[in-house]
Design a protein around this motif. Structure first.
Motif, short mmCIF file in Angstrom:
data_model
loop_
_atom_site.label_atom_id
_atom_site.label_comp_id
_atom_site.label_asym_id
_atom_site.label_seq_id
_atom_site.Cartn_x
_atom_site.Cartn_y
_atom_site.Cartn_z
N SER A 10 40.78 58.96 39.94
CA SER A 10 41.14 58.08 41.05
C SER A 10 40.67 56.67 40.74
CB SER A 10 40.51 58.55 42.37
OG SER A 10 41.04 59.80 42.76
N ALA A 11 41.44 55.69 41.21
CA ALA A 11 41.07 54.28 41.04
C ALA A 11 41.69 53.49 42.17
CB ALA A 11 41.55 53.75 39.69
N ALA A 12 40.96 52.49 42.64
CA ALA A 12 41.44 51.66 43.74
C ALA A 12 41.02 50.22 43.51
CB ALA A 12 40.89 52.16 45.07
N PHE A 13 41.80 49.30 44.07
CA PHE A 13 41.46 47.88 44.09
C PHE A 13 41.42 47.46 45.54
CE2 PHE A 13 43.44 48.62 39.98
CZ PHE A 13 42.54 48.00 39.12
N GLY A 14 40.20 47.23 46.04
CA GLY A 14 40.06 46.96 47.46
C GLY A 14 40.47 48.18 48.25
N ASN A 15 41.41 47.99 49.17
CA ASN A 15 41.89 49.10 49.99
C ASN A 15 43.14 49.75 49.41
OD1 ASN A 15 39.88 48.69 51.98
ND2 ASN A 15 41.09 47.04 52.90
N THR A 16 43.53 49.32 48.23
CA THR A 16 44.75 49.85 47.62
C THR A 16 44.42 50.89 46.56
OG1 THR A 16 45.88 47.72 47.96
CG2 THR A 16 46.88 49.25 46.40
N ALA A 389 49.19 36.23 50.75
CA ALA A 389 48.86 34.80 50.79
C ALA A 389 47.36 34.51 50.80
CB ALA A 389 49.52 34.14 52.00
N ASP A 390 46.57 35.38 51.41
CA ASP A 390 45.13 35.11 51.51
C ASP A 390 44.30 35.88 50.48
OD1 ASP A 390 45.25 33.28 53.71
OD2 ASP A 390 45.70 34.98 55.01
N ARG A 391 44.97 36.55 49.53
CA ARG A 391 44.25 37.26 48.47
C ARG A 391 43.97 36.32 47.30
NH1 ARG A 391 46.88 42.77 46.72
NH2 ARG A 391 44.91 42.83 45.58
N HIS A 392 42.97 36.68 46.50
CA HIS A 392 42.70 35.93 45.28
C HIS A 392 43.81 36.26 44.28
CE1 HIS A 392 40.84 34.23 41.76
NE2 HIS A 392 39.80 33.80 42.48
N PRO A 393 44.43 35.26 43.66
CA PRO A 393 45.54 35.54 42.75
C PRO A 393 45.19 36.48 41.60
CG PRO A 393 45.47 33.21 43.27
CD PRO A 393 44.22 33.81 43.85
N LEU A 394 43.95 36.42 41.11
CA LEU A 394 43.59 37.25 39.98
C LEU A 394 43.30 38.70 40.37
CD1 LEU A 394 41.44 34.79 37.85
CD2 LEU A 394 43.89 35.24 37.76
N ASP A 395 43.36 39.00 41.68
CA ASP A 395 43.26 40.38 42.14
C ASP A 395 44.64 41.05 42.24
OD1 ASP A 395 40.52 40.32 42.37
OD2 ASP A 395 40.53 39.73 44.49
N LEU A 396 45.69 40.28 41.98
CA LEU A 396 47.04 40.80 42.09
C LEU A 396 47.48 41.46 40.79
CD1 LEU A 396 48.77 37.79 43.90
CD2 LEU A 396 47.60 39.76 44.92
N THR A 397 48.61 42.16 40.84
CA THR A 397 49.17 42.72 39.62
C THR A 397 49.69 41.58 38.75
OG1 THR A 397 51.44 42.90 40.47
CG2 THR A 397 49.93 44.74 40.93
N HIS A 398 49.95 41.91 37.48
CA HIS A 398 50.45 40.89 36.55
C HIS A 398 51.80 40.35 37.03
CE1 HIS A 398 50.05 38.76 32.78
NE2 HIS A 398 51.29 39.07 32.45
N ALA A 399 52.66 41.22 37.56
CA ALA A 399 53.95 40.76 38.08
C ALA A 399 53.77 39.82 39.26
CB ALA A 399 54.81 41.97 38.48
N GLN A 400 52.86 40.15 40.16
CA GLN A 400 52.61 39.28 41.31
C GLN A 400 52.03 37.95 40.86
OE1 GLN A 400 50.12 42.10 43.46
NE2 GLN A 400 51.69 42.35 45.05
N GLN A 401 51.16 37.96 39.87
CA GLN A 401 50.62 36.70 39.34
C GLN A 401 51.74 35.83 38.79
OE1 GLN A 401 47.66 37.77 36.45
NE2 GLN A 401 46.25 38.58 37.97
N ARG A 402 52.71 36.45 38.15
CA ARG A 402 53.85 35.68 37.64
C ARG A 402 54.59 35.00 38.79
NH1 ARG A 402 55.61 35.89 32.72
NH2 ARG A 402 54.59 37.87 32.28
N PHE A 403 54.75 35.72 39.90
CA PHE A 403 55.44 35.12 41.04
C PHE A 403 54.58 34.08 41.76
CE2 PHE A 403 58.43 38.65 40.52
CZ PHE A 403 59.63 37.97 40.68
N VAL A 404 53.26 34.19 41.67
CA VAL A 404 52.40 33.12 42.18
C VAL A 404 52.67 31.83 41.41
CG1 VAL A 404 50.02 32.29 42.40
CG2 VAL A 404 50.56 34.65 43.00
N ALA A 405 52.77 31.95 40.08
CA ALA A 405 53.06 30.77 39.26
C ALA A 405 54.44 30.21 39.59
CB ALA A 405 52.97 31.14 37.78
#
Length: 471
Positions: A10-16, A389-405
């Protein structure tokens, strides 16, 4: 007994939760392909399986907990090739040859054995001609081959591959697939990817990672194979400029009456101590045009984007954006016209929340607060990041980070959009979102330059092609 046994991982990031009491058995010498979307937990699983993350007894190799093995024992047993090759480089080698030798040297192998492994890895990955280059001067695709070469030089029993060919041009991708085909039956291969097409080529057992668990996949459930003939027909219908022709790409018919957004005239560039990379290159991109830069790894595609956005200076020639010579523009003036999304978006992200990251550019340009908020909200909606919107960008998935950029540059409302492999590693859902953004920007009159090794993506979205490989 299976070579790899995972029980209750099992593995989780925050509540996910990304891995939920996951079980897996892999027999020695077999090939396992794991299909999963962005954020499904593929990289997390790969890192646990390789000993890069986690502890405890959830992962056992040949009956022994992986966490109980020494680093040297793990390194000679399992090698991991991840999505971002620069993260795998040691930082202690000044040449490609030394980087490949780094692992075997740390195993204290005899010099002759190290030399044999290094030369074999160079030859198998097509890096012999780059053996003396600094690893950090290589293109992303060349670094990807280097990381694979370094892994192969360790001669592991298990090779874990996390989207290992996403950086590679079609020819290099085929070469890597050939290398892996040679390993089938001799090495236990675990390949994780978003692409059913690639996993189908590798063969072997196929599983899907979904909701934290692994599920068997019936090959009949996979999407149909890509229609290569249809893709080639679409590509051949696009205006294609070849770098050796020294003639500008024609501006689209609708833009012919107005000045191009981007004009490159007789551009030349080389890196110190290297052969010329770009020579006497000329092309134009008009409003609403999408120019695709294609060509092999190391052809100069990313370098050309850095010349356009002012990060590099040409040896000769001229670049104009909206009719203005970039040599006469300050950085902030360039930023008003050009938005760039780099190959590795995490390196252009620095604010503590997604919201602040997207606002940063307009704030620096002195845009009114109400306009900043409007642009920010629109960019977050278009990129699917409202909830994040209120999360730290580096806590997101790589795909989400791409969309942040991507959201960050959209908020600047640039006239020219530069996307360096923005579609790389995206699953079907995220690719569709990116293509919708490209279509909307085209309709709004934004000029766009994309770099892509995915010719299907190019065929669907580009209005013209610049082939830097045809010299």
């Amino acid at each position: 007994m299976a070579l790899i046994e995972i029980r209750g991982l099992s593995a989780a990031f925050g509540n996910t939760t990304v891995l939920d009491q996951l079980d897996l058995s892999v027999e020695a010498g077999t090939t396992l392909a794991i299909l999963g979307g962005n954020g499904s937990g593929k990289t997390t699983l790969a890192r646990h399986l390789s000993g890069w993350s986690g502890d405890g007894d959830a992962v056992r190799i040949d009956g022994k907990p992986l966490a109980g093995r020494s680093i040297a024992e793990r390194a000679s047993l399992i090698q991991y090739v991840g999505q971002v090759p620069s993260r795998h480089l040691s930082g202690r080698a000044f040449s490609v040859r030394d980087e490949i030798a780094f692992g075997p040297e740390n195993l204290l192998l005899p010099r002759g054995e190290i030399a044999r492994r290094v030369e074999a890895a160079l030859e198998r990955t097509g890096l012999t001609g780059l053996a003396a280059r600094d690893p950090f001067t290589l293109s992303g695709g060349e670094q990807q081959r280097l990381v694979l070469a370094a892994a192969l030089a360790m001669e592991p029993e298990i090779l874990v591959l996390d989207e290992p060919v996403s950086n590679l041009d079609p020819e290099a991708r085929g070469e890597v697939l050939d290398i892996l085909a040679e390993l089938v039956g001799r090495v236990t291969l675990v390949w994780l990817d978003t692409s059913p097409e690639l996993l189908r080529q590798l063969g072997g057992r196929l599983l899907r990672l979904e909701e934290g668990r692994l599920h068997e996949v019936d090959p009949l459930e996979l999407p149909p194979k890509t229609d290569i003939a249809a893709t080639e027909a679409k590509l051949s219908a696009l205006p294609t400029f070849r770098a050796a022709a020294y003639e500008p790409v024609p501006v689209a018919l609708g833009a012919a009456a107005s000045p191009p957004v981007l004009a490159v005239e007789r551009l030349s560039f080389l890196y110190a101590g290297a052969a010329p990379l770009l020579t006497d290159l000329s092309f134009r991109v008009g409003a609403g045009e999408i120019l695709a830069l294609i060509g092999p790894n190391g052809a100069g595609k990313s370098t050309l984007l850095r010349l356009i956005n002012g990060l590099l200076k040409p040896r000769a020639g001229r670049i104009e954006i909206a009719g203005r010579d970039t040599r006469k523009l300050r950085v902030d003036e360039l930023a008003q016209h050009v938005g760039t999304v780099f190959q590795e978006p995490e390196y252009q992200i620095f604010e503590p929340t997604v919201r602040r990251e997207v606002e940063f550019g307009p704030r620096q340009l002195g845009v009114a607060k109400a306009v900043i908020e409007s642009r920010r909200d629109a960019a977050l909606t278009r990129t699917g990041l409202v909830v994040e919107a209120d999360r730290h960008p580096l806590d997101l998935t790589h795909a989400q980070q791409r969309f942040v950029a991507i959201a960050s540059v959209l908020a600047n409302a640039p006239k020219l959009l530069l996307l360096d492999e923005a579609q790389r590693g995206l699953d079907a859902v995220h690719t569709e979102r990116l293509e919708a953004i490209l279509a909307a920007e085209r309709a709004a009159g934004t000029a766009t330059v994309i770099i892509s090794h995915d010719l299907d993506f190019v065929a669907r979205n580009a209005t013209a092609i610049l082939d830097l490989g045809a010299r």
